[in-house]
Each structure stands twice: as structure tokens, then as C-alpha cells.
Design a protein around this motif. Structure first.
Motif, PDB file in Angstrom:
ATOM      1  N   UNK A 278       0.850  -1.184   0.000  1.00  0.00           N
ATOM      2  CA  UNK A 278       0.000   0.000   0.000  1.00  0.00           C
ATOM      3  C   UNK A 278       0.889   1.239   0.000  1.00  0.00           C
ATOM      4  N   UNK A 279       0.726   2.052  -1.033  1.00  0.00           N
ATOM      5  CA  UNK A 279       1.512   3.283  -1.153  1.00  0.00           C
ATOM      6  C   UNK A 279       0.816   4.455  -0.469  1.00  0.00           C
ATOM      7  N   UNK A 280      -0.496   4.614  -0.729  1.00  0.00           N
ATOM      8  CA  UNK A 280      -1.276   5.705  -0.140  1.00  0.00           C
ATOM      9  C   UNK A 280      -2.671   5.208   0.200  1.00  0.00           C
ATOM     10  N   UNK A 281      -3.280   5.847   1.173  1.00  0.00           N
ATOM     11  CA  UNK A 281      -4.706   5.673   1.461  1.00  0.00           C
ATOM     12  C   UNK A 281      -5.315   7.069   1.395  1.00  0.00           C
ATOM     13  N   UNK A 282      -6.140   7.291   0.381  1.00  0.00           N
ATOM     14  CA  UNK A 282      -6.607   8.633   0.063  1.00  0.00           C
ATOM     15  C   UNK A 282      -8.102   8.740   0.324  1.00  0.00           C
ATOM     16  N   UNK A 283      -8.517   9.873   0.914  1.00  0.00           N
ATOM     17  CA  UNK A 283      -9.935  10.188   1.068  1.00  0.00           C
ATOM     18  C   UNK A 283     -10.165  11.606   0.558  1.00  0.00           C
ATOM     19  N   UNK A 294     -15.460  -0.151   7.253  1.00  0.00           N
ATOM     20  CA  UNK A 294     -16.442   0.906   7.090  1.00  0.00           C
ATOM     21  C   UNK A 294     -15.907   2.162   6.450  1.00  0.00           C
ATOM     22  N   UNK A 295     -14.581   2.303   6.343  1.00  0.00           N
ATOM     23  CA  UNK A 295     -13.993   3.498   5.740  1.00  0.00           C
ATOM     24  C   UNK A 295     -14.064   3.415   4.217  1.00  0.00           C
ATOM     25  N   UNK A 296     -14.572   4.469   3.582  1.00  0.00           N
ATOM     26  CA  UNK A 296     -14.584   4.575   2.123  1.00  0.00           C
ATOM     27  C   UNK A 296     -13.317   5.295   1.694  1.00  0.00           C
ATOM     28  N   UNK A 297     -12.448   4.609   0.995  1.00  0.00           N
ATOM     29  CA  UNK A 297     -11.121   5.148   0.679  1.00  0.00           C
ATOM     30  C   UNK A 297     -10.710   4.769  -0.738  1.00  0.00           C
ATOM     31  N   UNK A 298      -9.639   5.397  -1.194  1.00  0.00           N
ATOM     32  CA  UNK A 298      -8.958   4.995  -2.424  1.00  0.00           C
ATOM     33  C   UNK A 298      -7.549   4.564  -2.050  1.00  0.00           C
ATOM     34  N   UNK A 299      -7.177   3.366  -2.462  1.00  0.00           N
ATOM     35  CA  UNK A 299      -5.866   2.802  -2.137  1.00  0.00           C
ATOM     36  C   UNK A 299      -4.992   2.823  -3.389  1.00  0.00           C
ATOM     37  N   UNK A 300      -3.783   3.334  -3.265  1.00  0.00           N
ATOM     38  CA  UNK A 300      -2.811   3.228  -4.354  1.00  0.00           C
ATOM     39  C   UNK A 300      -1.734   2.226  -3.951  1.00  0.00           C
ATOM     40  N   UNK A 301      -1.137   1.592  -4.950  1.00  0.00           N
ATOM     41  CA  UNK A 301      -0.164   0.536  -4.706  1.00  0.00           C
ATOM     42  C   UNK A 301       1.214   0.942  -5.207  1.00  0.00           C
ATOM     43  N   UNK A 302       2.218   0.320  -4.651  1.00  0.00           N
ATOM     44  CA  UNK A 302       3.596   0.640  -5.011  1.00  0.00           C
ATOM     45  C   UNK A 302       3.972   0.085  -6.379  1.00  0.00           C
TER      46      UNK A 302
END
Length: 629
Positions: A278-283, A294-302
Motif C-alpha cells: 500500500x503506497x497511499x490511502x486517500x480520502x 467501514x472506511x470509504x477510501x482509495x488505495x494506491x499501490x507501489x
């Protein structure tokens, strides 16, 4: 709205949330209970309360008093009948917790609505009328709650005022319920005597039941711990959308179904097995160091790896199941019965599966006794334990382990209606040891040797329409032209391969499934396969089409009006069907679903069989299947 309510709404974001359902038999007081909770929690606007008082005069059942059930029963039909039809969701909050409550129908015909409400609930309030005790619908709803993964139950013995608050009545009902529920897997069962109408034991202890020393309803709802159950589960992130606003950003959007993940954690794409970090967890508000259930997020990968909608991200040490067959409990929700072998669409979380099938019903469940009964189909509101197959491996957990990734819905491919809901029990491993054996000589080579393109020419129509006659003529013409063919006729297959099948809808579906698989094998050998079957259901004809490649299935509709078929009646079957000697006969007491857009439409009236056969041959020439010499 009162000051307390406004203050509660302002602070609700900081509280954990409990989702619960009220259920039970008809007229047990479910809507009244929710109305009472909303009122006593000061969550009713002043104008709502005034409107409720007016409606109580017109529609109420409590004399001059406010009928709290009307606050929830919003549909006009519900108010007129005094029952709940749809699932009504209500939100309310207290200083200690926020709540989402689903008020569900009590009538048996609306059991599917009740199952919908229960699918997201963490707790169930099972209401029992103190005058009636444990009823059939009480047991049905309890069983479905257990099946849908609800582990915490409050047994609310309502209308205790109508039995003079007698302790022995309460004890008898609780004993009956406990005896029934002891085998259906609830973690906790808390019985509470209540009067939803008068508020006894709802938000405070009632002096009318001084013999009861347990919690009041609201205290228990505020204090029960259900949040840790989801947080402690393995990390699951179903990808809902691939976010690619520009060439420099690729993120995977969705809601964390269970567990948690942090920046730097190693993850795996469950279906493909590809690894990354996991590179970033963006909201919308900014980046997070950690995301939880329960968290709505966007995950970016390395790493640049292939991830799409429907994939599930997980921890490498906690990978979910990946299989193309599984066993599941299915609740059937459609007026039309479920038919094993028929092709349905499935949706497991964010995974959309265009074509899956229920291959077998191992048994159906008597929800009143828990008995396992033999079954060949499932009707409305029935529950069965089934084997299900999908064309490509799906990713899932057992429902008991994770409700979010272990549940699915069944969708009719043609109406797009949800017709069933399922809870996966375990994957079926029997296919894991079976792999496609590569063949040195394939369909293309075999067809080239025969100087033809293989295809399935599928004749469909009513009995007596002329299918077999025209199919025979086509076969003869192709044979005379030195083409390699095989003619499969429905009657002939019922003498051997399908001799164990009758003419119920389920048997007809299985009949065509087997015929389609045989036709596909012959297609793979390079043959032009001519099939003559009534094949009354569109779903099964499309199922055979889906077995083969584009352009390899030609549907020929032999369109002869039923009156003409009755006149011809070459085998005397219509006469027997009309006299009741033959049951489930297509066109008489069983339906025929005519093709809406067949590849070849043969209107037989006024045409000779030879002319109709030529129309089929012309289609084969036009499509490049054969070349006329």
C-alpha cells in the motif's frame, strides 16, 4: 425538533453505530416499538408529532392516544391494513450510540423483504405477542436471522400489559423460545418483557414488572458490543472502481469490508495472487495512515499490477477462497420457482458474474422444525442448501466468517430482478484436481479436414411444428454435399442419455443442459450439429449459445401456430394433454417462450418443408458455414 434531538444529531458522527432489525409475526407491535423508541429518544420533529396525532385519529388503533406505529408505516396500503409491507429504515441517536433500525414485514409473503432488512443487521429484536406466544412466523424469522449471520437477539415479549404483566406468561414464552432457538446458533439471547404502547421497559425499568431484573431495551441496545466483531476479521477490500483521473495516478476505490490496512502493508490481489504494498490511502479530506472497516477510501499501490472492479485486496497471510464452485444457503425471493441448471447472474460484493447456475439442491430446510427435506426446486420464501457453479473462479469467504464477502444475490438475466439471496458455506474442492487437458488436434484442425466450419443449428418450436421434418431434410442435403453432420433429436435422446428425466420445468432445463453439452462436444470434433428440441425456455437456449463461440450457434424458430399443431397432432400428444393424460405439455399446461430474434425464422403456414430447409441452408451459406458446389 427538540433541542435534545438537534444536539444528538450534531454529535452522532463521533459515536459508534448499531444496525438492528425488528421482526416477528404480524401485528406483534414492531412498528409501534420503533415509534416509541424514536419518541422517547426525542428524535421526532414537532410538526411530525402534530401530524402523527392527526393521523392517529384517522388511521390509528389506539383510541384517543397517539399510535406510534404510524410513524413508521408510511405506505398508504400499510396504514389502511395496519401492517408493514416494505422495509422501513429509521435513524435515531442517544447520548451513547447512534442507531439504524429496519422495521420489516411480518406477513409470510413478504419474507424476502424481511431477509433484505436482516442482511445488514448486527442484532435482531424478535417481537412476540404475549397473548399468542411463539408462532410459526416467529420461528421463520429467527431462523432466517441466524442464517443471515445475526448472532445477537433480544426476545421482546410485547403487549405484556394485555396479560396483566404476569410473570408466568413471560416465563412460559421465554422457555418455549429458548427450546426452539437452542440449535440455531445465536451467541446471545436476552428476553425482555415490554409494552411498546405504554413504554414499559423500553427506556426505563417499569414498576409494572417488578419481578423482572434485567436491562430495559434501550440500555441493552446502547451497551452491547458488536463493533469488535468486524474489526477483528481479516482485511478485505472489494474494489468498486478504478480511479484513473490522469496518467500519474491510479487508485482503487471502495469501502473496507472488514479488518484494517495501513500504508506500507503488503497486500495481495486474491484472484490473481499478485503482490504489492500500500503506497497511499486517500480520502476526500486527505490522506490516512490507516483505514478500518467501514472506511470509504482509495488505495494506491507501489507496483503496477492488474487490478479491476470486483477484485478483492487482502493480506497475503489471510487470503480468501478462490473457486468456481461453492455450496451455499439460498433464500428464493421470486414468484417463479428456482430451476437447477438454469443460468442466472450472480453478484458477490462488487463481483458481477454474468452466468452462473445452481447445479443441485442438496435439500431444502423446514424453517419451523429445521428438518432437511428433499427438493428439486425452490419456491417463493423457501430456503435450500445448494451447489453453485460459475464460469470463472470467484473470490469469497464463508458467510459465517465474513458476511460482506460471503453473501451474494441471484439475478434473473432477462428481467434483471433480484430473485434470490445466498450465503456461502464452503468452496467445493472436487473440481480443484481437474484441469483442461490440452489436445494436439483441436476443433479448427478437425473442421479444416472436413472442409467446413463447425456450428450448432438449433431447431426450436412447439410439438408438431415440423422441427424434425425440416431438420432431417437439412441433414440429408448437407450429407449429399459431403458435409459431416450429426442430428440430435429430443425424442431420441430421451431413449438413452435423458431417459431418467420427466417433463417438469426442472427436468426440461436439465434435458437441454445435457443436450447442449453433447452438442458442444460434437462441435469440437468439427461437425455441423443439427439439434431438434422443443426447448421451451429462452434461458436454456441462451445457455447453449453461451457454451460455444460467436457465430457457432444458429437458432432456427419453426413457427407454427398452436391451432395448426393441434390439427396435425402427429403423435396424438395434444389430444392426451387436453384430456389430462399428459401433464406439463408445452402449449397446453406448460409455457413456450418463443425466440424474439431468431437467426432463422421459419413461418411454416403455406410453405413446404423443402422450401423451409432451403432457407436454413441459405443461412449457412451466408454465414460461411458451408459453400454450395
Amino acid at each position: 425538533m427538540g433541542t435534545d434531538a438537534l444536539r444528538g444529531l450534531a454529535s452522532c458522527d463521533s459515536k459508534d453505530q448499531l444496525r438492528f432489525i425488528t421482526c416477528g409475526s404480524v401485528d406483534d407491535g414492531k412498528s409501534t416499538l420503533i415509534g416509541r423508541l424514536l419518541h422517547d429518544s426525542h428524535m421526532i420533529y414537532e410538526d411530525q408529532l402534530e401530524a402523527l396525532a392527526r393521523d392517529s385519529v384517522k388511521h390509528g388503533t389506539t383510541g384517543d392516544e397517539i399510535d406510534f406505529a404510524l410513524l413508521v408505516d408510511g405506505l398508504e396500503a400499510e396504514r389502511e391494513q395496519g401492517i408493514t409491507i416494505d422495509v422501513a429504515y429509521r435513524f435515531f441517536t442517544t447520548p451513547r450510540r447512534s442507531f439504524v433500525v429496519a422495521d420489516t414485514p411480518g406477513h409470510e409473503q413478504y419474507t424476502r423483504n424481511m431477509a433484505t432488512g436482516a442482511s445488514n443487521a448486527q442484532l435482531a429484536i424478535i417481537l412476540i405477542d404475549a397473548r399468542k406466544g411463539v408462532l410459526v412466523q416467529t420461528k421463520r424469522h429467527s431462523f432466517i436471522c441466524s442464517l443471515l449471520g445475526i448472532r445477537h437477539v433480544i426476545v421482546a415479549v410485547n403487549k405484556i400489559d394485555l396479560v396483566d404483566y404476569r410473570e408466568e406468561v413471560f416465563d412460559r414464552i421465554v422457555g418455549d423460545y429458548m427450546a426452539f432457538a437452542s440449535t440455531i446458533g445465536f451467541t446471545s439471547i436476552v428476553p425482555i418483557p415490554i409494552s411498546a404502547r405504554y413504554g414499559d421497559n423500553i427506556t426505563h425499568q417499569s414498576g409494572n414488572t417488578d419481578w423482572y431484573h434485567g436491562p430495559c431495551l434501550l440500555d441493552y441496545l446502547e451497551s452491547i458490543d458488536v463493533q469488535s466483531e468486524t474489526a477483528d476479521l481479516p482485511f478485505r477490500f472489494p474494489v468498486q472502481w478504478v480511479n484513473r483521473p490522469n496518467l500519474d495516478f491510479r487508485g482503487y476505490a471502495g469501502t473496507v469490508a472488514s479488518g484494517s490496512v495501513a500504508v506500507g502493508d503488503e497486500i495481495i490481489v486474491a484472484a490473481s495472487g499478485r503482490h504489492s504494498r500500500v503506497k497511499q490511502i486517500v480520502t476526500y479530506e486527505g490522506e490516512l495512515a490507516r483505514a478500518e472497516a467501514g472506511d470509504a477510501v482509495t488505495i494506491t499501490l507501489a507496483d503496477e499490477i492488474d487490478v479491476g472492479r470486483g477484485d478483492i485486496l487482502a493480506k497475503p497471510t489471510e487470503r480468501p477462497e478462490v473457486a468456481d464452485q461453492f455450496a451455499a444457503h439460498v433464500i428464493w425471493m421470486d414468484q417463479d420457482a428456482m430451476v437447477p441448471g438454469r443460468s442466472y447472474a450472480l453478484r458477490i460484493g462488487t463481483q458481477s458474474i454474468a452466468s452462473g447456475s445452481i447445479t443441485a439442491i442438496k435439500y431444502k430446510i423446514d424453517v419451523n422444525t429445521g428438518a432437511r427435506l428433499a427438493a428439486r426446486t425452490l419456491n417463493l420464501n423457501e430456503i435450500g442448501f445448494c451447489n453453485i457453479t460459475v464460469p470463472l473462479p470467484a473470490t469469497f469467504d464463508a458467510y459465517e466468517a465474513n458476511r460482506r464477502t460471503g453473501s451474494f444475490v441471484v439475478i434473473d438475466r432477462y428481467t434483471n430482478l433480484t430473485v434470490g439471496a445466498g450465503m456461502i458455506v464452503f468452496p467445493l474442492r472436487r473440481a480443484a484436481n481437474i484441469a483442461w487437458q490440452p489436445l494436439s488436434v483441436g476443433k479448427t484442425e478437425r473442421a479444416a479436414l472436413k472442409h467446413q466450419r463447425p456450428c450448432i443449428v438449433w431447431f426450436t418450436g412447439l410439438s408438431g411444428a415440423g422441427k424434425s421434418t425440416i431438420a432431417n431434410l437439412v441433414d440429408q442435403r448437407l450429407f449429399a454435399m459431403s458435409h459431416h453432420t450429426m442430428l440430435l433429436d429430443g425424442d431420441n435422446l430421451r431413449h438413452g442419455l435423458n431417459r431418467d428425466l420427466g417433463f417438469t420445468e426442472a427436468d426440461r432445463v436439465e434435458n437441454i443442459r445435457r443436450a447442449g453439452e453433447v452438442a458442444k462436444l460434437m462441435l469440437d470434433s468439427g461437425l455441423i450439429v443439427i439439434c431438434s428440441f422443443i426447448s421451451p425456455y429462452k434461458a436454456e437456449r441462451d445457455m447453449v449459445r453461451d457454451l460455444v463461440g460467436d457465430g457457432e450457434f444458429i437458432e432456427v424458430f419453426v413457427d407454427t401456430p398452436i391451432d395448426e399443431c393441434l390439427r396435425r397432432d402427429p403423435k396424438g400428444l395434444y389430444a392426451k394433454a387436453r384430456s389430462g393424460k399428459i401433464k406439463n405439455f408445452t402449449g397446453i399446461d406448460a409455457p413456450y417462450e418463443a425466440p424474439s430474434a431468431p437467426d432463422v425464422h421459419l413461418k411454416t403456414l403455406g410453405q413446404q418443408p423443402e422450401q423451409l430447409a432451403n432457407m436454413v441452408l441459405n443461412c449457412l451459406v451466408t454465414r460461411g458455414i458451408i459453400v454450395l458446389i
